[in-house]
Design a protein around this motif. Structure first.
Motif, PDB file in Angstrom:
ATOM      1  N   GLY A  98      82.830  30.476  29.655  1.00  0.00           N
ATOM      2  CA  GLY A  98      83.251  30.590  28.306  1.00  0.00           C
ATOM      3  C   GLY A  98      84.220  31.925  28.306  1.00  0.00           C
ATOM      4  N   ASN A  99      85.105  32.000  27.217  1.00  0.00           N
ATOM      5  CA  ASN A  99      85.908  32.924  27.084  1.00  0.00           C
ATOM      6  C   ASN A  99      86.259  33.093  25.514  1.00  0.00           C
ATOM      7  OD1 ASN A  99      87.365  35.089  27.888  1.00  0.00           O
ATOM      8  ND2 ASN A  99      89.341  34.052  28.018  1.00  0.00           N
ATOM      9  N   PHE A 100      86.198  34.129  25.025  1.00  0.00           N
ATOM     10  CA  PHE A 100      86.381  34.516  23.397  1.00  0.00           C
ATOM     11  C   PHE A 100      87.704  34.174  23.207  1.00  0.00           C
ATOM     12  CE2 PHE A 100      87.466  37.060  19.944  1.00  0.00           C
ATOM     13  CZ  PHE A 100      86.154  37.279  19.045  1.00  0.00           C
ATOM     14  N   GLY A 101      87.742  33.402  22.032  1.00  0.00           N
ATOM     15  CA  GLY A 101      88.819  32.613  21.328  1.00  0.00           C
ATOM     16  C   GLY A 101      89.386  31.645  21.999  1.00  0.00           C
ATOM     17  N   GLN A 102      88.624  30.931  22.960  1.00  0.00           N
ATOM     18  CA  GLN A 102      88.968  29.670  23.796  1.00  0.00           C
ATOM     19  C   GLN A 102      88.153  28.583  23.759  1.00  0.00           C
ATOM     20  OE1 GLN A 102      90.545  31.405  27.503  1.00  0.00           O
ATOM     21  NE2 GLN A 102      92.465  30.955  26.862  1.00  0.00           N
ATOM     22  N   THR A 103      87.628  28.278  22.547  1.00  0.00           N
ATOM     23  CA  THR A 103      86.641  27.086  22.248  1.00  0.00           C
ATOM     24  C   THR A 103      87.262  26.009  22.920  1.00  0.00           C
ATOM     25  OG1 THR A 103      85.660  27.862  20.174  1.00  0.00           O
ATOM     26  CG2 THR A 103      85.793  25.592  20.565  1.00  0.00           C
ATOM     27  N   ASN A 104      88.359  25.589  22.506  1.00  0.00           N
ATOM     28  CA  ASN A 104      89.134  24.374  23.018  1.00  0.00           C
ATOM     29  C   ASN A 104      89.443  24.319  24.559  1.00  0.00           C
ATOM     30  OD1 ASN A 104      91.207  26.310  22.901  1.00  0.00           O
ATOM     31  ND2 ASN A 104      92.306  25.256  20.994  1.00  0.00           N
ATOM     32  N   TYR A 105      89.989  25.452  25.135  1.00  0.00           N
ATOM     33  CA  TYR A 105      90.265  25.599  26.266  1.00  0.00           C
ATOM     34  C   TYR A 105      89.228  25.324  27.103  1.00  0.00           C
ATOM     35  CZ  TYR A 105      92.509  27.481  30.439  1.00  0.00           C
ATOM     36  OH  TYR A 105      93.153  28.010  31.707  1.00  0.00           O
ATOM     37  N   ALA A 106      87.957  26.419  26.996  1.00  0.00           N
ATOM     38  CA  ALA A 106      86.796  26.426  27.828  1.00  0.00           C
ATOM     39  C   ALA A 106      86.029  25.074  27.932  1.00  0.00           C
ATOM     40  CB  ALA A 106      85.937  27.626  27.310  1.00  0.00           C
ATOM     41  N   HIS A 152      59.838  35.645  26.617  1.00  0.00           N
ATOM     42  CA  HIS A 152      60.089  36.966  27.371  1.00  0.00           C
ATOM     43  C   HIS A 152      59.492  37.068  28.820  1.00  0.00           C
ATOM     44  CE1 HIS A 152      62.946  37.804  24.037  1.00  0.00           C
ATOM     45  NE2 HIS A 152      61.844  37.712  23.240  1.00  0.00           N
ATOM     46  N   GLY A 153      58.394  36.590  29.052  1.00  0.00           N
ATOM     47  CA  GLY A 153      57.553  36.838  30.175  1.00  0.00           C
ATOM     48  C   GLY A 153      57.811  35.842  31.221  1.00  0.00           C
ATOM     49  N   SER A 154      58.444  34.900  31.005  1.00  0.00           N
ATOM     50  CA  SER A 154      58.670  33.516  31.737  1.00  0.00           C
ATOM     51  C   SER A 154      60.100  33.338  31.966  1.00  0.00           C
ATOM     52  CB  SER A 154      57.877  32.620  31.417  1.00  0.00           C
ATOM     53  OG  SER A 154      58.283  31.902  30.182  1.00  0.00           O
ATOM     54  N   VAL A 155      60.314  32.315  31.481  1.00  0.00           N
ATOM     55  CA  VAL A 155      61.854  31.568  31.665  1.00  0.00           C
ATOM     56  C   VAL A 155      62.990  32.293  31.071  1.00  0.00           C
ATOM     57  CG1 VAL A 155      60.982  28.998  31.733  1.00  0.00           C
ATOM     58  CG2 VAL A 155      61.729  29.999  29.514  1.00  0.00           C
ATOM     59  N   GLY A 156      62.730  33.193  29.981  1.00  0.00           N
ATOM     60  CA  GLY A 156      63.616  34.049  29.398  1.00  0.00           C
ATOM     61  C   GLY A 156      63.816  35.515  29.975  1.00  0.00           C
ATOM     62  N   SER A 157      63.123  35.551  31.004  1.00  0.00           N
ATOM     63  CA  SER A 157      62.964  37.187  31.356  1.00  0.00           C
ATOM     64  C   SER A 157      64.160  37.799  32.025  1.00  0.00           C
ATOM     65  CB  SER A 157      61.778  37.229  32.680  1.00  0.00           C
ATOM     66  OG  SER A 157      62.134  36.559  33.633  1.00  0.00           O
ATOM     67  N   GLN A 158      65.133  36.943  32.623  1.00  0.00           N
ATOM     68  CA  GLN A 158      66.308  37.107  33.155  1.00  0.00           C
ATOM     69  C   GLN A 158      67.413  36.247  32.577  1.00  0.00           C
ATOM     70  OE1 GLN A 158      65.689  37.289  37.301  1.00  0.00           O
ATOM     71  NE2 GLN A 158      65.243  39.504  37.277  1.00  0.00           N
ATOM     72  N   PRO A 159      67.835  36.292  31.306  1.00  0.00           N
ATOM     73  CA  PRO A 159      68.672  35.243  30.830  1.00  0.00           C
ATOM     74  C   PRO A 159      70.153  35.587  31.619  1.00  0.00           C
ATOM     75  CG  PRO A 159      68.569  37.334  29.335  1.00  0.00           C
ATOM     76  CD  PRO A 159      67.509  37.507  30.554  1.00  0.00           C
ATOM     77  N   GLU A 160      70.978  34.314  31.393  1.00  0.00           N
ATOM     78  CA  GLU A 160      72.071  34.160  32.083  1.00  0.00           C
ATOM     79  C   GLU A 160      73.229  34.998  31.177  1.00  0.00           C
ATOM     80  OE1 GLU A 160      72.871  31.791  35.183  1.00  0.00           O
ATOM     81  OE2 GLU A 160      71.189  33.109  35.230  1.00  0.00           O
ATOM     82  N   THR A 161      74.297  35.602  31.962  1.00  0.00           N
ATOM     83  CA  THR A 161      75.556  36.182  31.429  1.00  0.00           C
ATOM     84  C   THR A 161      76.245  35.149  30.866  1.00  0.00           C
ATOM     85  OG1 THR A 161      76.464  36.571  33.401  1.00  0.00           O
ATOM     86  CG2 THR A 161      75.028  38.212  32.895  1.00  0.00           C
ATOM     87  N   TYR A 162      77.353  35.531  30.130  1.00  0.00           N
ATOM     88  CA  TYR A 162      78.327  34.644  29.560  1.00  0.00           C
ATOM     89  C   TYR A 162      79.570  35.481  29.165  1.00  0.00           C
ATOM     90  CZ  TYR A 162      76.415  36.485  24.984  1.00  0.00           C
ATOM     91  OH  TYR A 162      76.183  37.252  24.146  1.00  0.00           O
ATOM     92  N   GLY A 163      80.586  34.552  29.382  1.00  0.00           N
ATOM     93  CA  GLY A 163      81.969  35.127  29.195  1.00  0.00           C
ATOM     94  C   GLY A 163      82.524  35.662  30.276  1.00  0.00           C
ATOM     95  N   ILE A 179      92.559  21.003  38.229  1.00  0.00           N
ATOM     96  CA  ILE A 179      92.844  22.464  37.798  1.00  0.00           C
ATOM     97  C   ILE A 179      91.859  23.044  36.528  1.00  0.00           C
ATOM     98  CG2 ILE A 179      94.240  24.219  37.552  1.00  0.00           C
ATOM     99  CD1 ILE A 179      94.630  22.657  40.114  1.00  0.00           C
ATOM    100  N   SER A 180      90.884  23.648  36.790  1.00  0.00           N
ATOM    101  CA  SER A 180      89.991  24.180  35.846  1.00  0.00           C
ATOM    102  C   SER A 180      90.132  25.816  35.686  1.00  0.00           C
ATOM    103  CB  SER A 180      88.554  23.958  36.200  1.00  0.00           C
ATOM    104  OG  SER A 180      87.706  24.344  35.369  1.00  0.00           O
ATOM    105  N   SER A 181      89.300  26.568  35.229  1.00  0.00           N
ATOM    106  CA  SER A 181      89.777  27.836  35.043  1.00  0.00           C
ATOM    107  C   SER A 181      88.198  28.856  35.092  1.00  0.00           C
ATOM    108  CB  SER A 181      90.205  27.950  33.655  1.00  0.00           C
ATOM    109  OG  SER A 181      90.257  29.250  33.021  1.00  0.00           O
ATOM    110  N   PRO A 182      88.056  29.999  35.039  1.00  0.00           N
ATOM    111  CA  PRO A 182      86.946  30.917  34.803  1.00  0.00           C
ATOM    112  C   PRO A 182      86.467  30.404  33.429  1.00  0.00           C
ATOM    113  CG  PRO A 182      88.655  32.153  36.190  1.00  0.00           C
ATOM    114  CD  PRO A 182      89.177  30.840  35.554  1.00  0.00           C
ATOM    115  N   ALA A 183      87.266  30.352  32.405  1.00  0.00           N
ATOM    116  CA  ALA A 183      87.084  30.220  31.087  1.00  0.00           C
ATOM    117  C   ALA A 183      85.997  28.940  30.871  1.00  0.00           C
ATOM    118  CB  ALA A 183      88.153  30.119  30.215  1.00  0.00           C
ATOM    119  N   GLY A 184      86.253  27.858  31.902  1.00  0.00           N
ATOM    120  CA  GLY A 184      85.423  26.674  31.688  1.00  0.00           C
ATOM    121  C   GLY A 184      84.027  27.019  32.458  1.00  0.00           C
TER     122      GLY A 184
END
Length: 300
Positions: free
Chosen positions: A148-156, A283-294, A140-145
Motif C-alpha cells: 500500500g502507499n498513501f495517495g495511490q488507491t488505484n495504483y496499489a 489483543h492477547g492472541s491473533v491481534g497481538s502482533q499486527p502487520e505493518t502497512y505502507g 511488472i508490479s510495485s512495492p505499493a502493490g
C-alpha cells in the motif's frame, strides 16, 4: 546470458524502466517489439537497438484493449516469427487520496496497469500455447502493490492484482511450460524523484554522474533503471526454467523474494466466535502482533 532466437514484447518501453528492459533484452540477443504511446520515444528506442546491432520494431498504441494486445503479439510474429517473452510494464499515475479520487482517476490507472496486463498476457498465452515451446510472462508490479502507499488507491490496487494474476497464471500455464512471475522493481525514475529523501540524490547523480550512496543502493534497494533490467533478462532466459508464480524484488544492490500472503496467527473457539469473544481475545492472541502497512519511509 544468451537470448538469441527469442522474441520479446515490452509495453511502455519508450522511456524509464521499460526502455531499460527493452534495451537489455536486445543486448542479450532477443528481438524486441517496443510499445509506447509516444511515437517519438518508441522510434528512438528502436533506433538505439538497431544501431547497436539488435533487432526491434515499434508499436505505438495504448495498452488496455484486446485489439492492442493482439496487435503487439501479431507484430512480434509477423516481424520476427514467434513470441517468447511478454513484459507488461506500461503504466500511468493519477495519485489522489481516497476522498479526492475521481472515477476517472481510478479507471484510467486500473485500465492501463491491470487490464493492460491481463489483455497482453492473455494474447501472449494464446500464442505461446499454440507454439508449444513454452514462454515467459514477466509482469511488472510495485512495492505499493505489496504494502500500500498513501495517495495511490488505484495504483496499489492494480499492482497487487498483478501479483495475484501471476500466481494464478503460473498454475494455469504450467502444463504449457510458460513461466509467470511478477517483478517488484525500485529504481530512480521521474516518480521516485518526487520522494523528498530520494530527489536531491537522484538529481545530483543526473547532473554530475555521482554514484548513489550505499544507504540508497543497499538500505533502500534503489539504483538505476539498468540495475533492475538484469532481472528481466534472467527471467526471460533458459536459466529461469522452473521459476514461476513468484514476486521478485530488485533495485540498487538488493535482490529479494517477496512472501505470499498467508495466515500468520490462528486461534480457535469451540462452536465459533462471537463478537464479544473476538473482542476479549484479540489483543492477547491473533491481534497481538499486527502487520505493518505502507511503503516504509526512506532513511538517509
Amino acid at each position: 546470458m544468451d537470448l538469441s532466437g527469442k522474441v520479446a514484447v515490452v509495453t511502455g518501453a519508450g522511456r524509464g524502466l521499460g526502455r531499460a528492459y527493452a534495451e537489455a533484452l536486445a543486448q542479450a540477443g532477443a528481438a524486441v517489439v517496443v510499445n509506447d504511446v509516444d511515437a517519438e520515444a518508441a522510434a528512438q528506442v528502436v533506433k538505439t537497438i538497431s544501431e547497436a546491432g539488435g533487432r526491434a520494431a515499434e508499436v505505438v498504441a495504448p495498452v488496455g484493449t484486446a485489439e492492442v494486445a493482439d496487435l503487439l503479439v501479431g507484430t512480434a510474429v509477423e516481424q520476427f516469427g514467434r513470441l517468447d517473452v511478454m513484459v507488461t510494464n506500461a503504466g500511468i499515475l493519477r495519485d489522489r487520496v481516497l476522498w479526492k479520487m475521481s472515477d476517472e482517476d481510478f479507471d484510467a490507472v486500473v485500465n492501463v496497469h491491470l487490464r493492460g496486463t491481463f489483455t497482453c498476457a492473455r494474447s501472449a498465452a494464446v500464442r505461446m500455447r499454440e507454439q508449444g515451446t513454452g514462454g515467459r510472462l514477466i509482469l511488472i508490479s510495485s512495492p505499493a502493490g505489496q504494502r500500500g502507499n498513501f495517495g495511490q488507491t488505484n495504483y496499489a490496487a492494480a499492482k497487487a492484482g498483478i501479483v495475484a494474476m501471476a500466481r494464478t497464471w503460473a498454475m494455469e500455464l504450467a502444463k504449457a511450460g510458460v513461466m509467470v512471475n511478477a517483478m517488484v522493481p525500485v529504481a530512480a525514475t521521474e516518480m521516485t524523484k518526487t520522494i523528498p529523501a530520494f530527489g536531491p540524490v537522484i538529481e545530483e547523480s543526473e547532473r554530475n554522474g555521482t554514484p548513489f550512496p550505499d544507504w540508497l543502493r543497499k538500505g533502500e534497494g534503489l539504483g538505476t533503471v539498468q540495475d533492475v533490467a538484469s532481472l528481466v533478462v534472467f527471467l526471460a532466459s533458459d536459466a529461469a526454467e522452473g521459476i514461476t508464480g513468484q514476486a521478485i524484488g530488485i533495485g540498487g544492490d538488493k535482490l529479494a523474494l517477496w512472501t505470499h500472503p498467508q495466515e500468520k496467527v490462528t486461534a480457535y473457539a469451540d462452536g465459533g466466535w462471537s463478537a464479544d469473544a473476538i473482542a476479549g481475545s484479540w489483543h492477547g492472541s491473533v491481534g497481538s502482533q499486527p502487520e505493518t502497512y505502507g511503503v516504509p519511509a526512506p532513511k538517509a
